[in-house]
Design an enzyme around this catalytic site. Structure first.
Site, mmCIF file in Angstrom:
data_model
loop_
_atom_site.group_PDB
_atom_site.id
_atom_site.type_symbol
_atom_site.label_atom_id
_atom_site.label_comp_id
_atom_site.label_asym_id
_atom_site.label_seq_id
_atom_site.Cartn_x
_atom_site.Cartn_y
_atom_site.Cartn_z
ATOM 1 C CE1 TYR A 64 70.896 39.084 68.055
ATOM 2 C CE2 TYR A 64 71.079 37.446 69.634
ATOM 3 C CZ TYR A 64 70.213 38.056 68.689
ATOM 4 O OH TYR A 64 69.141 37.654 68.645
ATOM 5 C CD GLU A 66 70.110 43.872 66.934
ATOM 6 O OE1 GLU A 66 70.390 44.960 67.368
ATOM 7 O OE2 GLU A 66 69.313 43.033 67.196
ATOM 8 C CG ASP A 210 62.948 36.819 42.889
ATOM 9 O OD1 ASP A 210 64.290 36.033 42.965
ATOM 10 O OD2 ASP A 210 61.997 36.663 43.750
ATOM 11 C CB THR A 236 67.531 31.641 47.400
ATOM 12 O OG1 THR A 236 67.468 31.267 46.226
ATOM 13 C CG2 THR A 236 66.228 32.435 47.903
ATOM 14 C CE LYS A 239 64.389 28.722 45.509
ATOM 15 N NZ LYS A 239 64.383 30.328 46.307
ATOM 16 N NE ARG A 245 66.296 26.489 52.392
ATOM 17 C CZ ARG A 245 65.289 25.636 52.163
ATOM 18 N NH1 ARG A 245 65.526 24.407 51.935
ATOM 19 N NH2 ARG A 245 64.095 26.342 52.135
HETATM 20 N N1 DSN Z 1 58.953 29.124 45.316
HETATM 21 C C1 DSN Z 1 59.578 28.262 45.962
HETATM 22 C C2 DSN Z 1 60.130 27.191 44.951
HETATM 23 O O1 DSN Z 1 60.183 27.553 43.662
HETATM 24 O O2 DSN Z 1 60.205 26.036 45.240
HETATM 25 C C3 DSN Z 1 60.816 28.805 46.586
HETATM 26 O O3 DSN Z 1 60.430 29.928 47.288
#
Ligand code: DSN
Length: 424
Positions: A64, A66, A210, A236, A239, A245
């Site tokens: 932990y 924080e 984004d 993210t 991807k 993740r």
């Molecule tokens: N929107 C999902 C995708 O693109 O598969 C991920 O958040």
């Protein structure tokens, strides 16, 4: 992992997963086999390295902490301070950003924190319509973003199916949003960040980029970077960036304090340090020449697949792709996106259905299927493989609803999968 020389009734079991929980272990093993025996073309999925997964599965799961490095609410944090600082420095260096917050648990909380940094509930925000490639967190009425903010949605043009900057500008002038969001889940073309910056400046809006989908392409130099243009950037890490993740926020120094406060304590509790350590590994890997080659190959592979699908008479959103994904439109077919994706899966080709511009069906049915190349490129797939896969996709389209034919195509899919690197 806890290893003890004094096992007792109260210490956790010392055996591995296969011994402690064979039922779950078997399910995981079967899913691993599924990945190795099929072709994963889900645009948002990717296979992380062993080093990334090793950090993710480390003992850091226990801690932990924080707060932020050197300002925590717990003791025993000196080394996790170093770990989080390393992740922050690597993220900043990789993207050339003034500030990085590496604590967001995933992309949606990152977007929530970014929106609360740049606007207050009740303010107007503007994002791409969900059915035109936007994300739930960009203003969909079923997400916090649509519930707590006034939403104006922009679209792609009917003719080119590319972002309609005339509409973006007209809507921005009329509705004066506090935030304009650029960056998408199903948009296959390069994003003109400068055009968004110009429109944001015209109306005094902040620009939120984004890059959840394209972060790896940006880091690897295969897509232009929003860093010089956007106020805040969310992403993210799992991807195209090929990490664990997780989420990430980058911003100009002037937003640093507000972004940090929005992530913790406003939105999240203790940071997941095993995930942060794993992000640090991912940022390190993404700085390599090999990763730049990977990013270029992801795009080459998407183009090869797009070209072959067009040669095989598929109609593609915006006529092709500049990035890692493409979307086939099925208006000229007598099956839905859902039916096509299911038939593809029967043949071992794993995709996701997608709404498309001009959509006439529900999000559960759709008139499109989205394909992406990050995961197969990580398994070493080449443009030649993509052309073979494009031919198999075309054959599946001729046999939707014919399980025997799909099984037969599946044998050819399996042969391609068997020739690629395996996940362990
Ligand atoms: N929107 C999902 C995708 O693109 O598969 C991920 O958040």
């Amino acid at each position: 992992m806890l290893i003890t020389s004094v096992p007792s009734d109260v210490t956790p079991p010392a055996g591995g997963l296969r011994m402690v929980d064979p039922e779950l272990s078997r399910l995981i093993e079967r899913d691993r086999r599924r990945h190795n025996q099929t072709l994963n073309l889900i645009a948002s999925e990717n296979y992380a390295s062993r080093a990334v997964l090793e950090a993710l599965a480390s003992h850091l799961n226990v801690k932990y902490a924080e707060g932020y490095p050197h300002a925590r609410y717990y003791q025993g944090v000196a080394l996790v301070d170093d770990i989080e600082s390393l992740a922050i420095e690597r993220a900043r260096a990789l993207f050339g950003a003034e500030h990085a917050n590496v604590q967001p648990y995933s992309g949606s909380p990152a977007n929530m924190a970014a929106l609360y940094t740049l606007a207050k509930p009740g303010d107007t925000i503007m994002g791409m319509d969900l059915s035109h490639g936007g994300h739930l967190t960009h203003g969909s009425r079923v997400s916090f973003s649509g519930i707590q903010f006034n939403v104006v949605s922009y679209h792609v043009r009917q003719d080119s199916e590319k972002i309609d900057f005339d509409e973006v500008e007209a809507l921005a002038k009329e509705r004066r949003p506090k935030v304009i969001i650029a960056g998408y889940s199903a948009y296959p073309r390069e994003i003109d960040w400068a055009a968004f910056r110009r429109i944001a400046d015209l109306v005094g809006a902040k620009l939120l980029a984004d890059i959840a989908h394209i972060a790896g392409l940006v880091a690897g130099g295969a897509h232009s970077s929003p860093i010089p243009y956007a106020d805040v950037i969310t992403s993210t890490t799992h991807k195209t960036l090929r990490g664990p993740r997780g989420g990430l926020i980058l911003c100009r120094a002037e937003y640093a304090k507000d972004v940090d406060r929005a992530v913790f304590p406003m939105l999240q509790g203790g940071p997941h340090l095993q995930q942060i350590a794993s992000k640090a590994v991912c940022f390190h890997e993404a700085q390599s020449e090999a990763f730049r080659a990977y990013a270029r190959r992801v795009v080459e592979n998407a183009r090869a697949l797009a070209d072959r699908l067009q040669e095989r008479s598929f109609s593609l959103w915006a006529g092709g792709t500049d990035n890692h994904l493409l979307v086939v439109k099925l208006f000229d077919r007598d099956f839905t996106g859902a039916a096509f994706a299911a038939a593809l899966e029967q043949a071992g080709i794993i995709t996701s259905k997608s709404t498309v511009p001009g959509e006439t069906r529900s999000p559960r049915q759709t008139s499109g299927v989205r394909f992406g190349t990050p995961a197969l490129t990580s398994r070493g797939a080449t443009p030649d493989d993509m052309r073979r896969i494009g031919d198999l996709v075309a054959r599946v389209a001729e046999h939707v609803g014919d399980p025997a034919a799909l099984r037969c195509i599946g044998r050819e899919v399996r042969a391609i999968a068997d020739g690629l690197a395996r996940i362990a």
